[in-house]
Scaffold this motif. Structure first.
Motif, mmCIF file in Angstrom:
data_model
loop_
_atom_site.group_PDB
_atom_site.id
_atom_site.type_symbol
_atom_site.label_atom_id
_atom_site.label_comp_id
_atom_site.label_asym_id
_atom_site.label_seq_id
_atom_site.Cartn_x
_atom_site.Cartn_y
_atom_site.Cartn_z
ATOM 1 N N GLY A 1 17.087 2.314 -4.347
ATOM 2 C CA GLY A 1 17.628 3.228 -3.345
ATOM 3 C C GLY A 1 16.567 3.845 -2.464
ATOM 4 N N ALA A 2 15.390 4.137 -3.055
ATOM 5 C CA ALA A 2 14.316 4.766 -2.283
ATOM 6 C C ALA A 2 13.874 3.895 -1.116
ATOM 7 C CB ALA A 2 13.129 5.074 -3.192
ATOM 8 N N TRP A 3 13.996 2.561 -1.261
ATOM 9 C CA TRP A 3 13.551 1.652 -0.206
ATOM 10 C C TRP A 3 14.713 0.992 0.516
ATOM 11 C CZ3 TRP A 3 8.841 2.609 1.075
ATOM 12 C CH2 TRP A 3 7.975 3.141 0.114
ATOM 13 N N SER A 4 15.900 1.583 0.345
ATOM 14 C CA SER A 4 17.056 1.098 1.099
ATOM 15 C C SER A 4 17.863 2.234 1.708
ATOM 16 C CB SER A 4 17.960 0.232 0.199
ATOM 17 O OG SER A 4 18.413 0.970 -0.928
ATOM 18 N N GLY A 5 17.284 3.441 1.723
ATOM 19 C CA GLY A 5 17.895 4.554 2.437
ATOM 20 C C GLY A 5 18.653 5.549 1.591
ATOM 21 N N ALA A 6 18.701 5.364 0.278
ATOM 22 C CA ALA A 6 19.426 6.297 -0.592
ATOM 23 C C ALA A 6 18.492 7.404 -1.083
ATOM 24 C CB ALA A 6 20.033 5.556 -1.781
ATOM 25 N N ASN A 7 19.065 8.443 -1.654
ATOM 26 C CA ASN A 7 18.278 9.570 -2.157
ATOM 27 C C ASN A 7 17.585 9.190 -3.457
ATOM 28 O OD1 ASN A 7 17.402 12.364 -2.236
ATOM 29 N ND2 ASN A 7 18.823 12.604 -3.960
ATOM 30 N N LEU B 1 16.478 4.505 -13.316
ATOM 31 C CA LEU B 1 15.172 4.408 -12.667
ATOM 32 C C LEU B 1 15.144 3.227 -11.711
ATOM 33 C CD1 LEU B 1 12.148 5.092 -12.326
ATOM 34 C CD2 LEU B 1 11.715 3.670 -14.350
ATOM 35 N N ILE B 2 15.653 2.087 -12.147
ATOM 36 C CA ILE B 2 15.670 0.888 -11.303
ATOM 37 C C ILE B 2 16.535 1.124 -10.069
ATOM 38 C CG2 ILE B 2 16.340 -1.544 -11.203
ATOM 39 C CD1 ILE B 2 15.674 -1.691 -14.212
ATOM 40 N N ARG B 3 17.691 1.764 -10.267
ATOM 41 C CA ARG B 3 18.559 2.049 -9.116
ATOM 42 C C ARG B 3 17.878 2.983 -8.131
ATOM 43 N NH1 ARG B 3 22.464 2.668 -13.170
ATOM 44 N NH2 ARG B 3 22.358 4.935 -12.916
ATOM 45 N N ASN B 4 17.139 3.963 -8.632
ATOM 46 C CA ASN B 4 16.448 4.900 -7.742
ATOM 47 C C ASN B 4 15.310 4.217 -7.002
ATOM 48 O OD1 ASN B 4 17.049 8.092 -7.841
ATOM 49 N ND2 ASN B 4 17.775 7.120 -9.712
ATOM 50 N N PHE B 5 14.640 3.290 -7.663
ATOM 51 C CA PHE B 5 13.604 2.518 -6.962
ATOM 52 C C PHE B 5 14.222 1.717 -5.825
ATOM 53 C CE2 PHE B 5 11.629 -1.659 -6.442
ATOM 54 C CZ PHE B 5 10.387 -1.285 -5.958
ATOM 55 N N ARG C 1 0.819 -1.217 0.000
ATOM 56 C CA ARG C 1 0.000 0.000 0.000
ATOM 57 C C ARG C 1 0.842 1.252 0.000
ATOM 58 N NH1 ARG C 1 -3.205 1.552 -1.393
ATOM 59 N NH2 ARG C 1 -4.900 2.215 -0.059
ATOM 60 N N LEU C 2 2.117 1.131 0.418
ATOM 61 C CA LEU C 2 3.047 2.254 0.336
ATOM 62 C C LEU C 2 3.852 2.210 -0.957
ATOM 63 C CD1 LEU C 2 4.661 2.790 3.854
ATOM 64 C CD2 LEU C 2 3.393 4.445 2.507
ATOM 65 N N ILE C 3 4.390 1.052 -1.267
ATOM 66 C CA ILE C 3 5.364 0.951 -2.349
ATOM 67 C C ILE C 3 4.704 1.098 -3.719
ATOM 68 C CG2 ILE C 3 7.002 -0.614 -3.469
ATOM 69 C CD1 ILE C 3 7.667 -1.707 -0.687
ATOM 70 N N MET C 4 3.527 0.518 -3.920
ATOM 71 C CA MET C 4 2.914 0.587 -5.250
ATOM 72 C C MET C 4 2.595 2.015 -5.688
ATOM 73 S SD MET C 4 0.581 -2.804 -5.890
ATOM 74 C CE MET C 4 -0.359 -2.755 -4.367
ATOM 75 N N TRP D 1 11.697 10.549 0.539
ATOM 76 C CA TRP D 1 12.686 10.093 1.515
ATOM 77 C C TRP D 1 12.040 9.587 2.808
ATOM 78 C CZ3 TRP D 1 13.272 11.926 6.471
ATOM 79 C CH2 TRP D 1 12.587 13.106 6.787
ATOM 80 N N ALA D 2 10.892 10.153 3.192
ATOM 81 C CA ALA D 2 10.279 9.806 4.480
ATOM 82 C C ALA D 2 9.499 8.499 4.438
ATOM 83 C CB ALA D 2 9.351 10.929 4.934
ATOM 84 N N LEU D 3 9.244 7.958 3.255
ATOM 85 C CA LEU D 3 8.399 6.772 3.176
ATOM 86 C C LEU D 3 9.061 5.545 3.784
ATOM 87 C CD1 LEU D 3 6.779 7.161 -0.360
ATOM 88 C CD2 LEU D 3 5.898 7.887 1.864
ATOM 89 N N LEU D 4 10.361 5.394 3.587
ATOM 90 C CA LEU D 4 11.047 4.235 4.178
ATOM 91 C C LEU D 4 11.005 4.277 5.703
ATOM 92 C CD1 LEU D 4 12.704 1.664 3.956
ATOM 93 C CD2 LEU D 4 14.763 3.088 3.756
#
Length: 474
Positions: free
Chosen positions: A192-198, A186-190, A136-139, A206-209
């Motif tokens: 990174g977004a869920w592993s603490g990167a910008n 794009l794949i790297r940013n996806f 519900r967050l990631i999609m 940034w706050a979603l993780l």
């Protein structure tokens, strides 16, 4: 939001709706107010949080001076730099609000079930909620990321990238290449977004993780304490809150402390004995509410920059030295956390304020809060930037050094100096943003909810009643 809740989050909306519809109705409105706590106000407060996040980013882009108590040490403060008036503009508090609301909402249903004696149902709720939270967050966040990526490919961020706003320039993607480089990016940013990167395409995610991680902190905490007596669970939560408060790592006051404080207030508020005591002392309750909100609002105004430039912020700093652990990563965020906790306690104690935040306007804004959080960055940097700077990057130029030495001087696109442009652009931005957010909630978010339900049905065992198609009462 929680964000943000965040999470600022649409799953919480379903929880609030189901609780408000499934609670047994009392014979009179007065009896109802005494026998159960109002939870719909959470949605309205969430809407305020998302609105303040947007306002904060407008100030970051075009009036960062509002983060200080005055423009310089000897200047007269601007009106919006004064205490109380400065709170919405200086940032920080929106994400803190999302974190608290995440804790509060995640705890409502399992605590209600546990206190009614149905601990197995509480455990089932925790298990299914833990499953639903990531998709519900990631999609929806991924869909927002892909949209921002698409706009980057067609050069939609170029005006912001060439603007005279330092914040806009550093918060938009640059060096856009061909699809052979942009798709892997794009794949790297996806990832990174869920592993603490910008996230280069949408840095507001940034706050979603932390909000996702915080939801699981709450689930584990409730799982570990669901069999405890109320007072022992409260003692455990308070101990954990103080443990996180004393840690000096970044963001502990913004996330972990808020998650746990949300659980604490939810747990206390669901105790009938406590509610009866509060309702029997309306005058004391009103005084406490007023003091908590006024003091909390004042404390949360602690400036993010140059606290030493104003007497009131110096006084707060001196007080903070006694209650904030030495070496804390951010004094401003600590004061924001203290201020918000005082303010939300005041709201939590006040049936009048809860009723205000439960009205149709606040509920509508709150219902669209997650969509606002996900989409406002792209709308601001693509749409509003063009209303302020124009649709062409031609005013941008680079002055090369005459002697061939030194660095080139970039002449950014200047912002409009016509007040009418701003008076038209900002309201237009909000109308467009909330229209997009409403459509997002209606269509995108609902499809994500259906996809999550499909995954749940596919991966979870059905109980005996569901297997045989027996209708059950909620």
């Amino acid at each position: 939001m929680s964000f943000l809740t965040k999470a600022p989050l649409s799953l919480a909306r379903a929880t609030i709706t189901s609780l408000s519809s499934k609670e047994p109705a009392s014979s009179t409105g007065k009896m109802a107010s005494n026998t159960r706590q109002n939870v719909t106000w959470v949605e309205g407060v969430r809407g305020v949080a998302s609105f303040w996040v947007v306002v904060t980013h407008l100030c970051r882009a075009w009036d960062y001076s509002l983060w200080s108590p005055r423009d310089n040490e000897n200047a007269t403060p601007q009106l919006l730099q004064l205490p109380f008036l400065r709170l919405p503009w200086q940032g920080r508090i929106g994400v803190t609000m999302f974190a608290f609301l995440t804790g509060y909402v995640c705890a409502i249903k399992p605590l209600r079930q546990a206190k009614s004696g149905n601990v197995p149902a509480a455990l089932e709720t925790l298990g299914k909620s833990a499953f639903r939270r990531p998709p519900r967050l990631i999609m929806p966040a991924t869909i927002a990321l892909i949209i921002a990526w698409f706009f980057a490919q067609i050069g939609a961020f170029e005006v912001a990238h060439r603007s005279d706003s330092h914040w806009l320039r550093r918060s938009v993607p640059v060096n856009i290449g061909g699809l052979d480089t942009e798709i892997p990016r794009l794949i790297r940013n996806f990832q990174g977004a869920w592993s603490g990167a910008n996230n280069e395409y949408d840095d507001h995610q940034w706050a979603l993780l932390p909000l996702l991680q915080g939801a699981f902190l709450i689930y584990v905490l409730l799982f570990a304490t669901v069999f405890m007596k109320f007072r022992m669970r409260l003692f455990t939560c308070c101990t954990l809150f103080l443990w996180y408060w004393m840690r000096t790592s970044p963001e502990k006051e913004t996330f972990e402390c808020q998650f746990i404080y949300g659980v604490i207030l939810c747990d206390i508020g669901s105790e009938k004995t406590f509610r009866d005591m509060i309702n029997s002392r309306p005058k004391a309750r009103r005084v406490a509410t007023a003091l908590l909100i006024i003091i909390g609002w004042y404390v949360a105004c602690y400036p993010g920059e140059h606290w030493e430039w104003a007497t009131w912020s110096v006084q707060l700093k001196n007080i903070g030295d006694w209650i904030i652990p030495q070496g804390a990563a951010s004094y401003p965020k600590r004061f924001t956390a203290i201020g918000w906790d005082l303010m939300v306690t005041g709201i939590w104690l006040s049936p009048t304020l809860q009723t205000i935040f439960s009205n149709k306007l606040f509920m509508w804004v709150g219902r669209n809060s997650f969509a606002v959080y996900l989409t406002h960055g792209t709308v601001l940097k693509v749409g509003l930037a063009r209303l302020i700077y124009g649709f062409s990057t031609t005013p941008y130029s680079v002055e090369q050094p005459k002697d061939g030495q030194g660095e080139a001087i970039e002449h950014w696109i200047p912002r409009s100096t016509n007040w009418f442009v701003w008076a038209l652009a900002i309201p237009t931005f909000f109308v467009v943003e909330y229209t997009i957010a409403h459509l997002w909630t209606t269509y995108v978010d609902s499809y994500c909810a259906k996809a999550t339900k499909w995954l749940e049905d596919m991966m979870f065992e059905k109980d005996e009643d569901e297997k045989h198609g027996v209708a059950t009462m909620a």
